[in-house]
Design a protein around this motif. Structure first.
Motif, PDB file in Angstrom:
ATOM      1  N   GLY A 187       0.823  -1.214   0.000  1.00  0.00           N
ATOM      2  CA  GLY A 187       0.000   0.000   0.000  1.00  0.00           C
ATOM      3  C   GLY A 187       0.853   1.258   0.000  1.00  0.00           C
ATOM      4  N   GLU A 188       2.003   1.176   0.678  1.00  0.00           N
ATOM      5  CA  GLU A 188       2.877   2.340   0.774  1.00  0.00           C
ATOM      6  C   GLU A 188       3.814   2.456  -0.422  1.00  0.00           C
ATOM      7  N   ASN A 189       3.896   1.398  -1.240  1.00  0.00           N
ATOM      8  CA  ASN A 189       4.848   1.387  -2.368  1.00  0.00           C
ATOM      9  C   ASN A 189       4.142   0.994  -3.661  1.00  0.00           C
ATOM     10  N   PRO A 190       3.388   1.950  -4.220  1.00  0.00           N
ATOM     11  CA  PRO A 190       2.559   1.629  -5.397  1.00  0.00           C
ATOM     12  C   PRO A 190       3.353   1.059  -6.572  1.00  0.00           C
ATOM     13  N   GLU A 191       4.654   1.462  -6.715  1.00  0.00           N
ATOM     14  CA  GLU A 191       5.388   0.917  -7.876  1.00  0.00           C
ATOM     15  C   GLU A 191       5.583  -0.596  -7.738  1.00  0.00           C
ATOM     16  N   ALA A 192       5.878  -1.020  -6.512  1.00  0.00           N
ATOM     17  CA  ALA A 192       6.039  -2.465  -6.274  1.00  0.00           C
ATOM     18  C   ALA A 192       4.711  -3.167  -6.521  1.00  0.00           C
ATOM     19  N   GLU A 193       3.639  -2.502  -6.110  1.00  0.00           N
ATOM     20  CA  GLU A 193       2.314  -3.097  -6.278  1.00  0.00           C
ATOM     21  C   GLU A 193       1.984  -3.266  -7.761  1.00  0.00           C
ATOM     22  N   VAL A 194       2.323  -2.255  -8.560  1.00  0.00           N
ATOM     23  CA  VAL A 194       2.059  -2.334 -10.005  1.00  0.00           C
ATOM     24  C   VAL A 194       2.844  -3.498 -10.597  1.00  0.00           C
ATOM     25  N   ARG A 195       4.121  -3.603 -10.192  1.00  0.00           N
ATOM     26  CA  ARG A 195       4.957  -4.665 -10.761  1.00  0.00           C
ATOM     27  C   ARG A 195       4.417  -6.049 -10.386  1.00  0.00           C
ATOM     28  N   LEU A 196       3.982  -6.175  -9.146  1.00  0.00           N
ATOM     29  CA  LEU A 196       3.416  -7.456  -8.704  1.00  0.00           C
ATOM     30  C   LEU A 196       2.170  -7.768  -9.531  1.00  0.00           C
ATOM     31  N   HIS A 197       1.329  -6.762  -9.696  1.00  0.00           N
ATOM     32  CA  HIS A 197       0.072  -6.991 -10.388  1.00  0.00           C
ATOM     33  C   HIS A 197       0.304  -7.397 -11.845  1.00  0.00           C
ATOM     34  N   GLN A 198       1.299  -6.737 -12.462  1.00  0.00           N
ATOM     35  CA  GLN A 198       1.609  -7.095 -13.869  1.00  0.00           C
ATOM     36  C   GLN A 198       2.044  -8.556 -13.956  1.00  0.00           C
ATOM     37  N   GLU A 199       2.881  -8.951 -13.002  1.00  0.00           N
ATOM     38  CA  GLU A 199       3.359 -10.336 -13.032  1.00  0.00           C
ATOM     39  C   GLU A 199       2.194 -11.317 -12.824  1.00  0.00           C
ATOM     40  N   LEU A 200       1.339 -11.007 -11.868  1.00  0.00           N
ATOM     41  CA  LEU A 200       0.217 -11.913 -11.578  1.00  0.00           C
ATOM     42  C   LEU A 200      -0.731 -12.006 -12.771  1.00  0.00           C
ATOM     43  N   ARG A 201      -0.983 -10.842 -13.381  1.00  0.00           N
ATOM     44  CA  ARG A 201      -1.910 -10.849 -14.512  1.00  0.00           C
ATOM     45  C   ARG A 201      -1.333 -11.672 -15.661  1.00  0.00           C
ATOM     46  N   GLY A 202      -0.025 -11.497 -15.893  1.00  0.00           N
ATOM     47  CA  GLY A 202       0.623 -12.212 -16.996  1.00  0.00           C
ATOM     48  C   GLY A 202       0.600 -13.719 -16.794  1.00  0.00           C
ATOM     49  N   VAL A 203       0.833 -14.167 -15.577  1.00  0.00           N
ATOM     50  CA  VAL A 203       0.972 -15.612 -15.339  1.00  0.00           C
ATOM     51  C   VAL A 203      -0.381 -16.254 -14.995  1.00  0.00           C
ATOM     52  N   LEU A 204      -1.182 -15.576 -14.205  1.00  0.00           N
ATOM     53  CA  LEU A 204      -2.413 -16.208 -13.710  1.00  0.00           C
ATOM     54  C   LEU A 204      -3.681 -15.714 -14.407  1.00  0.00           C
ATOM     55  N   GLY A 205      -3.632 -14.492 -14.883  1.00  0.00           N
ATOM     56  CA  GLY A 205      -4.794 -13.934 -15.583  1.00  0.00           C
ATOM     57  C   GLY A 205      -6.067 -13.985 -14.757  1.00  0.00           C
ATOM     58  N   GLY A 206      -5.958 -13.798 -13.452  1.00  0.00           N
ATOM     59  CA  GLY A 206      -7.143 -13.710 -12.602  1.00  0.00           C
ATOM     60  C   GLY A 206      -7.487 -14.973 -11.837  1.00  0.00           C
ATOM     61  N   ARG A 207      -6.925 -16.106 -12.239  1.00  0.00           N
ATOM     62  CA  ARG A 207      -7.292 -17.343 -11.517  1.00  0.00           C
ATOM     63  C   ARG A 207      -6.404 -17.507 -10.275  1.00  0.00           C
ATOM     64  N   SER A 208      -6.795 -18.456  -9.407  1.00  0.00           N
ATOM     65  CA  SER A 208      -5.989 -18.738  -8.215  1.00  0.00           C
ATOM     66  C   SER A 208      -4.718 -19.480  -8.615  1.00  0.00           C
ATOM     67  N   PRO A 209      -3.635 -19.239  -7.903  1.00  0.00           N
ATOM     68  CA  PRO A 209      -2.392 -19.912  -8.278  1.00  0.00           C
ATOM     69  C   PRO A 209      -2.368 -21.373  -7.837  1.00  0.00           C
ATOM     70  N   GLU A 210      -1.634 -22.163  -8.580  1.00  0.00           N
ATOM     71  CA  GLU A 210      -1.355 -23.554  -8.185  1.00  0.00           C
ATOM     72  C   GLU A 210       0.139 -23.641  -7.921  1.00  0.00           C
ATOM     73  N   SER A 252       2.462 -25.217  -9.221  1.00  0.00           N
ATOM     74  CA  SER A 252       3.337 -25.202 -10.405  1.00  0.00           C
ATOM     75  C   SER A 252       3.498 -23.788 -10.982  1.00  0.00           C
ATOM     76  N   ASP A 253       2.596 -22.856 -10.615  1.00  0.00           N
ATOM     77  CA  ASP A 253       2.710 -21.488 -11.124  1.00  0.00           C
ATOM     78  C   ASP A 253       3.813 -20.723 -10.414  1.00  0.00           C
ATOM     79  N   LEU A 254       4.120 -21.152  -9.196  1.00  0.00           N
ATOM     80  CA  LEU A 254       4.910 -20.273  -8.333  1.00  0.00           C
ATOM     81  C   LEU A 254       6.307 -20.014  -8.872  1.00  0.00           C
ATOM     82  N   MET A 255       6.851 -20.995  -9.597  1.00  0.00           N
ATOM     83  CA  MET A 255       8.195 -20.808 -10.154  1.00  0.00           C
ATOM     84  C   MET A 255       8.221 -19.687 -11.182  1.00  0.00           C
ATOM     85  N   ARG A 256       7.053 -19.397 -11.719  1.00  0.00           N
ATOM     86  CA  ARG A 256       6.994 -18.373 -12.758  1.00  0.00           C
ATOM     87  C   ARG A 256       6.611 -17.005 -12.177  1.00  0.00           C
TER      88      ARG A 256
END
Ligand code: HEM
Length: 449
Positions: free
Chosen positions: A277-300, A302-306
């Motif tokens: 919450g205090e570091n929006p740039e980190a939050e954006v980067r995390l969100h981009q990574e999650l969207r790219g790999v998971l696209g909204g679904r829950s992680p399994e 096997s996803d974590l390595m990516r």
């Protein structure tokens, strides 16, 4: 050199012993860092009116936790605080008994077993935020405690105990506060005296005991039917000589896993939301990574390595706000650290809070920079400079479990919401048994599209 030759800092305002004791009481985290900065890698410190030796160098920490570990036991201080509740569970037991229990419990924490809990973790996370709405305020510290409690109950017992989970949480929290307050009080009323607090503590202990024993009994009277919850695995674990754990041992291990497991992970998650919450740039980067790999679904699993940024983020949270912020050991035989000889009975302190913010090992140590872990920091750090899960044979048995749970919860929630601290809400780390935010972490929820 005798340990008595180690420097002891004078207390503030010239009060040599009492002054420093009071400073530790008032601001333990700040005082520990100041003492380490001003007095160096090995210092005598008054804690609970006795001298302890405070180690602030990775080599010395490595000596105690790994190289000379056989010369040390868990400290009396730790024992006094949690023994009443945890008994001879893994956290406190020693010697051959600990070795046997660890051997019996270890297979339950094998990677393949732990991955089997991923679906439960994701389901708990989804269910927990089911009724969260855009714009509302929530205390994320409290929410994470409830969520990890649910995961702990379901993975330990293989059932959600819907009527009991909250009460179990309240009882545990009360008992931890009760023990800690007793230790910190200079006037210790015996636990057997019938004061209202002593009576309540007894009631809470009886409640937890009867619940755990009842579940064990129910399990013993039913066929296991391939159950994979932690309790069933512990119950069926068999030593080489064919022996199994007694109900009392099962009770102690269950309580230990329960307490060690949910409270620490909850704090880690609460600090994660605060830092994001205090570091929006980190939050954006995390969100981009999650969207790219998971696209909204829950992680399994096997996803974590990516998800390298998510991992870097978790390491950075554990560096800045380590839920276990201090480890203590008491020597059981003579030893030498940093050229000083220690007699049996000497208590040594090592603080993750201090070591993880040491500028000799971390550039800009107070800054939240998950990227530092993507730049090969872990390979450059000396052993003993980063130890959120301890080290050596007593290293946390639940490390893989905690990291999996945290990754799943962060990935699930961060894809649904953005959190911002309620303006003016004070966030103050409080060193209780774990490092908690004293006033919780009140945040505003912003739903993501
Ligand atoms: C972020 C979460 C966690 C943190 C930071 C953490 C930290 C630690 C640390 C520092 C120790 C070593 C203590 C010492 O050397 O004195 C430890 C031990 C232990 N932890 Fe964890 N822990 C976490 C999660 C868990 C989980 C999820 C479980 C169980 C499901 C667990 C169970 C234990 C047990 C049983 C021990 C004692 C191991 C032994 O001595 O054999 N912990 N933990």
């Amino acid at each position: 050199m005798p340990a008595a030759a180690i420097r002891r800092p004078p207390g503030p305002r010239g009060l040599p012993f009492l002054g420093l004791t009071l400073a530790i009481r008032q601001d333990a985290l700040g005082t520990l860092r100041r003492v380490a900065r001003e007095y160096g890698d090995i210092v005598r410190l008054p804690v609970a009116f006795q001298d302890r030796i405070f180690l602030n160098h990775p080599d010395y920490i490595e000596q105690v936790l790994v190289i000379q570990q056989a010369k040390f036991h868990k400290s009396e201080l730790t024992r006094r605080i949690v023994e009443g509740l945890l008994g001879q569970g893994l956290l406190l037991s020693e010697g051959d008994f600990w070795r046997r229990q660890r051997r019996l419990a270890q297979p339950a924490f094998h990677r393949s077993r732990i991955n089997g809990y991923a679906a439960t973790m994701a389901e708990s996370a989804e269910r927990h935020i089911h009724d969260w709405r855009d714009g509302e305020q929530r205390d994320l510290a409290r929410e994470m405690m409830a969520l990890t409690l649910d995961v702990a109950v379901r993975t330990l017992f293989g059932t959600s105990l819907p009527d009991q989970a909250q009460q179990v949480g309240h009882s545990m929290t009360f008992l931890m506060r009760y023990q800690l307050r007793r230790q910190r009080s200079p006037f210790r009323i015996p636990e057997t005296w019938p004061t209202p607090r002593n009576k309540r503590a007894q009631r809470e202990r009886d409640y937890l005991d009867s619940l755990v024993y009842r579940i064990i009994q129910e399990r013993q009277s039913q066929p296991s039917n391939g159950r994979s919850d932690l309790l069933s695995l512990l119950m069926s674990a068999m030593d080489e000589d064919g022996s199994q754990m007694t109900p009392k041992q099962l009770r102690d291990e269950t309580m230990t896993l329960f307490l060690a497991g949910h409270e620490t992970t909850a704090q880690m998650l609460a600090w994660t939301w605060y830092l994001l919450g205090e570091n929006p740039e980190a939050e954006v980067r995390l969100h981009q990574e999650l969207r790219g790999v998971l696209g909204g679904r829950s992680p399994e699993p096997s996803d974590l390595m990516r998800l390298p940024y998510l991992h870097a983020l978790m390491h950075e949270v554990l560096r800045l706000y380590p839920p276990a912020y201090i480890i203590a050991r008491t020597s059981i035989e003579p030893g030498q650290i940093a050229g000083y000889d220690f007699r049996p009975g000497t208590t040594l302190l090592m603080s993750q809070w201090v070591m993880h913010r040491d500028a000799r090992y971390y550039a800009d140590p107070d800054a939240f920079r998950p990227e530092r872990w993507l730049e090969g920091l872990a390979d450059r750090l000396p052993a003993g400079a980063y130890f959120p899960f301890g080290d050596g044979p007593r290293r946390c048995i639940g490390q893989g479990f905690a990291m999996l749970e945290a990754a799943i919860v962060i990935a699930t929630l961060a894809q649904r919401f953005q959190f911002r601290l309620v303006p003016g809400h004070p966030v103050i780390p409080e060193p209780l048994i774990t490092l908690r935010p004293r006033h919780g972490i009140r945040m505003i929820l912003h739903a993501r599209n």
